[in-house]
Design a protein around this motif. Structure first.
Motif, PDB file in Angstrom:
ATOM      1  N   THR A  22       9.635   7.577   2.624  1.00  0.00           N
ATOM      2  CA  THR A  22       8.495   6.826   3.137  1.00  0.00           C
ATOM      3  C   THR A  22       8.306   5.561   2.315  1.00  0.00           C
ATOM      4  OG1 THR A  22       7.395   8.886   3.799  1.00  0.00           O
ATOM      5  CG2 THR A  22       6.035   6.892   3.681  1.00  0.00           C
ATOM      6  N   ASP A  49       0.838  -1.197   0.000  1.00  0.00           N
ATOM      7  CA  ASP A  49       0.000   0.000   0.000  1.00  0.00           C
ATOM      8  C   ASP A  49       0.874   1.248   0.000  1.00  0.00           C
ATOM      9  OD1 ASP A  49      -2.338  -1.480   0.019  1.00  0.00           O
ATOM     10  OD2 ASP A  49      -2.443  -1.546   2.209  1.00  0.00           O
ATOM     11  N   SER A  50       0.874   1.942  -1.125  1.00  0.00           N
ATOM     12  CA  SER A  50       1.721   3.133  -1.269  1.00  0.00           C
ATOM     13  C   SER A  50       0.929   4.429  -1.155  1.00  0.00           C
ATOM     14  CB  SER A  50       2.442   3.099  -2.620  1.00  0.00           C
ATOM     15  OG  SER A  50       1.514   3.036  -3.685  1.00  0.00           O
ATOM     16  N   VAL A  55       3.442   0.562   2.801  1.00  0.00           N
ATOM     17  CA  VAL A  55       3.110  -0.312   3.921  1.00  0.00           C
ATOM     18  C   VAL A  55       2.893  -1.734   3.403  1.00  0.00           C
ATOM     19  CG1 VAL A  55       1.430  -0.763   5.749  1.00  0.00           C
ATOM     20  CG2 VAL A  55       2.074   1.592   5.189  1.00  0.00           C
ATOM     21  N   LEU A  62       1.348  -5.399   4.267  1.00  0.00           N
ATOM     22  CA  LEU A  62       0.400  -6.086   5.137  1.00  0.00           C
ATOM     23  C   LEU A  62       0.156  -7.488   4.596  1.00  0.00           C
ATOM     24  CD1 LEU A  62      -2.208  -3.205   5.542  1.00  0.00           C
ATOM     25  CD2 LEU A  62      -0.557  -3.965   7.267  1.00  0.00           C
TER      26      LEU A  62
END
Length: 352
Positions: A263, A234-235, A266, A268
Motif C-alpha cells: 500500500t 498521507d501514510s 496517498v 494529494l
C-alpha cells in the motif's frame, strides 16, 4: 569538437556492497540490513536500466550504469565534453555516494545535481539545520545528543520533541515513540540509536501538521520553481516509522506486492486545499535554489499546519528516483515515465 557519442553515466551504490562493508565494520547484521535498505532504490532501479538505455538511445545518448566501487576507474577515461554523471545515492557516513560528484569534478566531468558540498551537508541534519536557519528559513531548532548525553541542549517545547538519527536516512531508527514528551526519554532514544547504529540524534520541537514533499527535476536548463511538484504524503500515521518505510522498497516491498499487501501513501496536491502553503513552499524552494545551490534534481520535506504555517524539515540532493512519489511527479509534471524524464534531462544538458 569531440567525436565521442554523448554518454550518461549513472553511479549507484548497491545494497549488498553496503551491507557487506557494514558487517565487516562490526555492525550487527540485522542493523546493517536496516541501514543498507536505504539503498533499495538501487536494487529497484536495476530492472529499469534497459528502459533508461533505450530512452537515452532515442535521444542520441549512450547509457552506462556504474557501481560506486568501480566509479573512479570508470570516470578516469571519459571525455569531459560529452559525459554527464548522475549520482543515484548520496551519503558521507554509512553510505558513500557523496564521493561520486566529487570524483566527477576531479575528472572535469559534467554532473547533474547540486554541488558535491551539498551531498555532505544534507546528510548531517544538525549542521544542515544550522545553515538553513542562517538563511532565514523556517527550520525547527534542534538539540544534539550522543549516547545519552547532550552535546547541544534542545529548546523548550510544550508539544514535546521529535528524535531522529543525525546522519542516517530519515526513517532509520525512527520508532513509534520518537515523538516524546520527556527529554529523559529523548536521551534514552539517543542511547538506543547509538547502540544500534553508532549515530547521534537530533532532537527538535515537535511540529503538528501534515507531511508534504516538494519534488523537482529540471528537464530544461531554465526550469524554475514553477516545475515543483508539491504533494501531501498521507501514510495513515503522523509520521512514517522505519518499518513503514521498509515495506515500500526493495525486497520487503517486492514481497508485499507479491502478497497483495503493498500500500502506497496517498499523494494529494497541496495547492488543491492549501494554496497559500503551496506558494510559501515555492518561495522556500527558490531561496534554497538561489541561496544554497539546489539545482537539477532534489526533494524537500515539510510539515504543513492547517493555518498554512510551513516547517522545513530537510532536503535531499538524491531523491528516491524509483520511489512512488518521484515517479508520480514525473507523470504529473512532465507527462513522462521516469526513464524518459531522466533521459530528457540528460540530453538537454549534453546536447544543448
Amino acid at each position: 569538437m569531440s567525436s565521442r557519442k554523448p554518454k550518461l553515466i549513472l553511479v549507484f551504490e548497491p545494497e549488498k556492497a553496503c551491507f557487506d562493508r557494514l558487517v565487516a565494520d562490526n555492525h550487527v547484521p540485522e542493523r546493517a540490513a536496516e541501514i543498507a535498505s536505504y539503498l533499495a532504490q538501487s536494487t529497484d532501479f536495476a530492472a529499469e536500466f534497459d528502459a533508461l538505455a533505450a530512452a537515452c538511445q532515442k535521444r542520441g545518448l549512450s547509457f552506462a550504469p556504474v557501481t560506486l566501487d568501480d566509479d573512479a576507474s570508470a570516470l578516469a577515461g571519459e571525455d569531459q565534453k560529452t559525459t554527464l554523471v548522475w549520482t543515484l545515492t548520496d551519503g558521507v557516513a554509512y553510505f558513500r555516494g557523496g564521493a561520486a560528484p566529487a570524483l566527477a569534478r576531479l575528472n572535469g566531468l559534467k554532473a547533474i545535481g547540486a554541488d558535491d558540498a551539498l551531498f555532505a551537508l544534507c546528510q548531517d541534519k544538525f549542521r544542515s539545520g544550522a545553515v538553513l536557519g542562517a538563511l532565514g528559513l523556517p527550520v525547527p531548532q534542534a538539540g544534539l545528543a550522543r549516547d545519552g548525553a547532550w552535546l547541544v541542549a534542545p529548546p523548550a517545547s510544550p508539544a514535546g520533541w521529535f528524535v531522529k538519527p543525525n546522519r542516517l536516512g530519515a526513517k532509520i531508527g525512527i520508532w513509534p515513540d520518537s515523538h516524546c514528551h520527556d527529554l529523559g526519554h529523548a536521551l534514552k532514544l539517543s542511547r538506543r540509536v547509538f547502540a544500534a547504529y553508532r549515530d547521534d540524534v537530533i532532537v527538535q520541537p515537535y511540529v503538528a501538521g501534515r507531511n508534504a514533499r516538494a519534488s523537482f527535476l529540471g528537464l530544461r536548463l531554465d526550469t524554475g520553481v514553477e516545475a515543483l511538484g508539491i504533494a501531501f504524503v498521507d501514510s495513515g500515521g503522523d509520521f512514517q516509522t522505519m518499518q513503514d518505510s521498509l515495506a515500500l522498497y526493495g525486497d520487503t516491498g517486492a514481497a508485499a506486492k507479491a502478497a497483495g499487501k503493498y500500500t502506497e501513501p496517498v499523494l494529494l496536491p497541496v495547492a488543491g486545499s492549501q494554496p497559500e502553503a503551496d506558494a510559501r513552499i515555492r518561495r522556500i524552494a527558490e531561496r534554497l535554489m538561489v541561496g544554497l545551490g539546489l539545482r537539477d534534481v532534489f526533494s524537500i520535506d515539510f510539515r504543513v499546519e492547517a493555518d498554512d504555517s510551513v516547517h522545513l524539515i530537510e532536503f535531499e540532493v538524491c531523491p528516491g528516483l524509483p520511489c512512488f512519489d518521484f515517479r508520480d511527479y514525473c507523470r504529473q509534471q512532465w507527462g513522462l515515465s521516469l526513464a524518459d524524464a531522466m533521459a530528457e534531462a540528460a540530453a538537454n544538458r549534453l546536447l544543448a
